[in-house]
Design a protein around this motif. Structure first.
Motif, PDB file in Angstrom:
ATOM      1  N   LEU A   1      11.988 -69.037  -0.869  1.00 51.72           N
ATOM      2  CA  LEU A   1      11.177 -69.481  -1.787  1.00 51.72           C
ATOM      3  C   LEU A   1      11.118 -70.653  -2.385  1.00 51.72           C
ATOM      4  O   LEU A   1      10.342 -70.457  -2.449  1.00 51.72           O
ATOM      5  CB  LEU A   1      11.978 -67.807  -2.564  1.00 51.72           C
ATOM      6  CG  LEU A   1      11.118 -67.640  -4.030  1.00 51.72           C
ATOM      7  CD1 LEU A   1      10.054 -67.396  -4.070  1.00 51.72           C
ATOM      8  CD2 LEU A   1      12.522 -67.042  -4.870  1.00 51.72           C
ATOM      9  N   ARG A   2      11.739 -70.777  -2.373  1.00 54.10           N
ATOM     10  CA  ARG A   2      11.127 -72.129  -2.726  1.00 54.10           C
ATOM     11  C   ARG A   2      10.684 -73.704  -2.190  1.00 54.10           C
ATOM     12  O   ARG A   2      10.145 -74.356  -2.176  1.00 54.10           O
ATOM     13  CB  ARG A   2      13.098 -73.000  -3.254  1.00 54.10           C
ATOM     14  CG  ARG A   2      13.677 -73.218  -3.975  1.00 54.10           C
ATOM     15  CD  ARG A   2      15.174 -74.228  -4.069  1.00 54.10           C
ATOM     16  NE  ARG A   2      15.650 -74.312  -3.331  1.00 54.10           N
ATOM     17  CZ  ARG A   2      17.430 -73.664  -2.416  1.00 54.10           C
ATOM     18  NH1 ARG A   2      17.389 -73.176  -3.836  1.00 54.10           N
ATOM     19  NH2 ARG A   2      17.646 -74.290  -1.551  1.00 54.10           N
ATOM     20  N   GLY A   3      10.913 -73.640  -0.499  1.00 57.37           N
ATOM     21  CA  GLY A   3       9.922 -73.807   0.892  1.00 57.37           C
ATOM     22  C   GLY A   3       8.684 -73.651   0.572  1.00 57.37           C
ATOM     23  O   GLY A   3       7.883 -73.928   0.950  1.00 57.37           O
ATOM     24  N   SER A   4       8.439 -72.270   0.014  1.00 53.65           N
ATOM     25  CA  SER A   4       7.014 -71.979  -0.178  1.00 53.65           C
ATOM     26  C   SER A   4       6.438 -71.934  -1.115  1.00 53.65           C
ATOM     27  O   SER A   4       4.773 -70.926  -1.198  1.00 53.65           O
ATOM     28  CB  SER A   4       7.352 -70.360   0.989  1.00 53.65           C
ATOM     29  OG  SER A   4       7.932 -69.180   0.002  1.00 53.65           O
ATOM     30  N   ARG A   5       6.820 -72.296  -2.287  1.00 48.76           N
ATOM     31  CA  ARG A   5       6.034 -72.414  -3.459  1.00 48.76           C
ATOM     32  C   ARG A   5       4.668 -73.122  -3.864  1.00 48.76           C
ATOM     33  O   ARG A   5       4.066 -72.131  -3.973  1.00 48.76           O
ATOM     34  CB  ARG A   5       6.401 -72.771  -3.935  1.00 48.76           C
ATOM     35  CG  ARG A   5       8.442 -71.884  -5.002  1.00 48.76           C
ATOM     36  CD  ARG A   5       8.780 -72.144  -6.257  1.00 48.76           C
ATOM     37  NE  ARG A   5      10.580 -71.271  -6.083  1.00 48.76           N
ATOM     38  CZ  ARG A   5      11.015 -72.090  -7.512  1.00 48.76           C
ATOM     39  NH1 ARG A   5      10.965 -72.979  -7.531  1.00 48.76           N
ATOM     40  NH2 ARG A   5      11.864 -71.211  -7.884  1.00 48.76           N
ATOM     41  N   ASP A   6       4.585 -74.164  -2.858  1.00 43.86           N
ATOM     42  CA  ASP A   6       3.574 -75.120  -3.356  1.00 43.86           C
ATOM     43  C   ASP A   6       2.827 -74.705  -1.846  1.00 43.86           C
ATOM     44  O   ASP A   6       1.820 -75.661  -2.016  1.00 43.86           O
ATOM     45  CB  ASP A   6       4.231 -76.038  -3.195  1.00 43.86           C
ATOM     46  CG  ASP A   6       4.521 -76.674  -4.666  1.00 43.86           C
ATOM     47  OD1 ASP A   6       4.369 -75.801  -5.185  1.00 43.86           O
ATOM     48  OD2 ASP A   6       6.083 -77.117  -4.721  1.00 43.86           O
ATOM     49  N   THR A   7       3.627 -74.188  -0.406  1.00 45.08           N
ATOM     50  CA  THR A   7       2.431 -74.102   0.481  1.00 45.08           C
ATOM     51  C   THR A   7       1.560 -72.858   0.681  1.00 45.08           C
ATOM     52  O   THR A   7       1.123 -72.061  -0.098  1.00 45.08           O
ATOM     53  CB  THR A   7       3.441 -73.811   1.261  1.00 45.08           C
ATOM     54  OG1 THR A   7       4.036 -72.546   1.204  1.00 45.08           O
ATOM     55  CG2 THR A   7       4.441 -75.873   1.735  1.00 45.08           C
TER      56      THR A   7
ATOM     57  N   ILE B   1      -0.463 -69.782   2.479  1.00 45.67           N
ATOM     58  CA  ILE B   1       0.453 -68.769   3.055  1.00 45.67           C
ATOM     59  C   ILE B   1      -0.723 -68.934   4.809  1.00 45.67           C
ATOM     60  O   ILE B   1      -1.116 -68.404   5.132  1.00 45.67           O
ATOM     61  CB  ILE B   1      -0.035 -67.132   2.514  1.00 45.67           C
ATOM     62  CG1 ILE B   1       1.170 -66.895   1.665  1.00 45.67           C
ATOM     63  CG2 ILE B   1       0.518 -65.998   3.283  1.00 45.67           C
ATOM     64  CD1 ILE B   1       0.456 -65.770   0.993  1.00 45.67           C
ATOM     65  N   THR B   2       0.060 -68.475   5.427  1.00 42.04           N
ATOM     66  CA  THR B   2      -0.004 -69.079   7.468  1.00 42.04           C
ATOM     67  C   THR B   2       0.841 -67.976   8.087  1.00 42.04           C
ATOM     68  O   THR B   2       1.318 -67.123   7.260  1.00 42.04           O
ATOM     69  CB  THR B   2       0.416 -70.569   7.748  1.00 42.04           C
ATOM     70  OG1 THR B   2       1.789 -70.499   7.726  1.00 42.04           O
ATOM     71  CG2 THR B   2      -0.384 -71.344   7.006  1.00 42.04           C
ATOM     72  N   TRP B   3       0.619 -67.378   9.271  1.00 45.95           N
ATOM     73  CA  TRP B   3       1.169 -67.154   9.831  1.00 45.95           C
ATOM     74  C   TRP B   3       2.270 -67.636  10.312  1.00 45.95           C
ATOM     75  O   TRP B   3       3.746 -66.131   9.860  1.00 45.95           O
ATOM     76  CB  TRP B   3       0.171 -66.969  11.227  1.00 45.95           C
ATOM     77  CG  TRP B   3       0.946 -67.711  12.056  1.00 45.95           C
ATOM     78  CD1 TRP B   3      -0.420 -68.444  12.468  1.00 45.95           C
ATOM     79  CD2 TRP B   3       1.468 -67.993  13.186  1.00 45.95           C
ATOM     80  NE1 TRP B   3      -0.511 -69.871  12.959  1.00 45.95           N
ATOM     81  CE2 TRP B   3       0.984 -69.218  13.720  1.00 45.95           C
ATOM     82  CE3 TRP B   3       2.348 -67.507  13.479  1.00 45.95           C
ATOM     83  CZ2 TRP B   3       1.779 -70.181  13.880  1.00 45.95           C
ATOM     84  CZ3 TRP B   3       3.092 -67.979  14.849  1.00 45.95           C
ATOM     85  CH2 TRP B   3       2.908 -69.333  15.087  1.00 45.95           C
ATOM     86  N   ARG B   4       3.017 -68.789  10.074  1.00 42.02           N
ATOM     87  CA  ARG B   4       4.079 -68.711   9.685  1.00 42.02           C
ATOM     88  C   ARG B   4       4.542 -68.668   8.798  1.00 42.02           C
ATOM     89  O   ARG B   4       6.057 -68.440   9.261  1.00 42.02           O
ATOM     90  CB  ARG B   4       4.329 -70.731  10.423  1.00 42.02           C
ATOM     91  CG  ARG B   4       4.315 -70.907  11.721  1.00 42.02           C
ATOM     92  CD  ARG B   4       4.069 -72.736  12.037  1.00 42.02           C
ATOM     93  NE  ARG B   4       3.752 -72.693  13.046  1.00 42.02           N
ATOM     94  CZ  ARG B   4       2.413 -73.205  13.392  1.00 42.02           C
ATOM     95  NH1 ARG B   4       1.943 -73.833  11.780  1.00 42.02           N
ATOM     96  NH2 ARG B   4       1.529 -73.870  14.621  1.00 42.02           N
ATOM     97  N   ALA B   5       4.774 -68.208   7.540  1.00 42.67           N
ATOM     98  CA  ALA B   5       5.195 -68.256   6.185  1.00 42.67           C
ATOM     99  C   ALA B   5       5.431 -66.738   6.065  1.00 42.67           C
ATOM    100  O   ALA B   5       6.607 -66.137   5.597  1.00 42.67           O
ATOM    101  CB  ALA B   5       4.746 -68.493   5.221  1.00 42.67           C
ATOM    102  N   VAL B   6       4.583 -66.132   6.960  1.00 39.32           N
ATOM    103  CA  VAL B   6       4.743 -64.776   6.929  1.00 39.32           C
ATOM    104  C   VAL B   6       5.772 -64.323   8.135  1.00 39.32           C
ATOM    105  O   VAL B   6       6.556 -62.994   7.861  1.00 39.32           O
ATOM    106  CB  VAL B   6       3.727 -63.862   7.470  1.00 39.32           C
ATOM    107  CG1 VAL B   6       3.816 -62.739   7.770  1.00 39.32           C
ATOM    108  CG2 VAL B   6       2.381 -64.325   5.980  1.00 39.32           C
ATOM    109  N   LEU B   7       5.377 -64.476   9.377  1.00 39.09           N
ATOM    110  CA  LEU B   7       6.879 -64.769   9.928  1.00 39.09           C
ATOM    111  C   LEU B   7       7.941 -64.512   9.632  1.00 39.09           C
ATOM    112  O   LEU B   7       9.013 -64.879   9.949  1.00 39.09           O
ATOM    113  CB  LEU B   7       6.564 -65.380  11.361  1.00 39.09           C
ATOM    114  CG  LEU B   7       7.112 -64.866  12.522  1.00 39.09           C
ATOM    115  CD1 LEU B   7       6.709 -64.022  12.447  1.00 39.09           C
ATOM    116  CD2 LEU B   7       6.511 -66.364  13.651  1.00 39.09           C
ATOM    117  N   ALA B   8       8.408 -66.104   8.551  1.00 39.39           N
ATOM    118  CA  ALA B   8       9.639 -65.985   8.001  1.00 39.39           C
ATOM    119  C   ALA B   8      10.188 -65.381   7.191  1.00 39.39           C
ATOM    120  O   ALA B   8      11.338 -64.899   6.878  1.00 39.39           O
ATOM    121  CB  ALA B   8       8.960 -67.894   7.931  1.00 39.39           C
TER     122      ALA B   8
END
Length: 92
Positions: free
Chosen positions: A20-26, A28-35
């Protein structure tokens, strides 16, 4: 209460917090969805493990695919063998 402090559950929660901390400012990509999907599966497995442990300790049946099933079957077979041995000794 000791079920809530299992290493699997704590690991899943801390992994989710760091995700959650790592995905706040990035974006949404397929890698984030997969994570996030991977984290959801990890959390579901940890919760399932806690439920299986709780049910096993209560003496209730657990799912056939649970690792606790084989332990319970071994314990049951050992108890049956011991009872049969005692019954055989008392018959003599």
């Amino acid at each position: 209460m000791n079920y809530l402090f299992g290493t699997g559950l704590i690991g899943a929660i801390t992994a989710g917090a760091s995700l959650l901390r790592g995905s706040r400012d990035t974006p949404i990509t397929w890698r984030a969805v997969l994570a996030w999907v991977s984290w959801g599966i990890t959390l579901a497995l940890a919760i399932g493990s806690v439920i299986d442990t709780y049910r096993s300790r209560q003496g209730r049946p657990v799912a056939d695919d649970s690792p606790l099933t084989s332990k319970k079957a071994k314990k049951s077979a050992k108890t049956m063998k011991k009872a049969a041995k005692q019954l055989g000794n008392s018959a003599n």
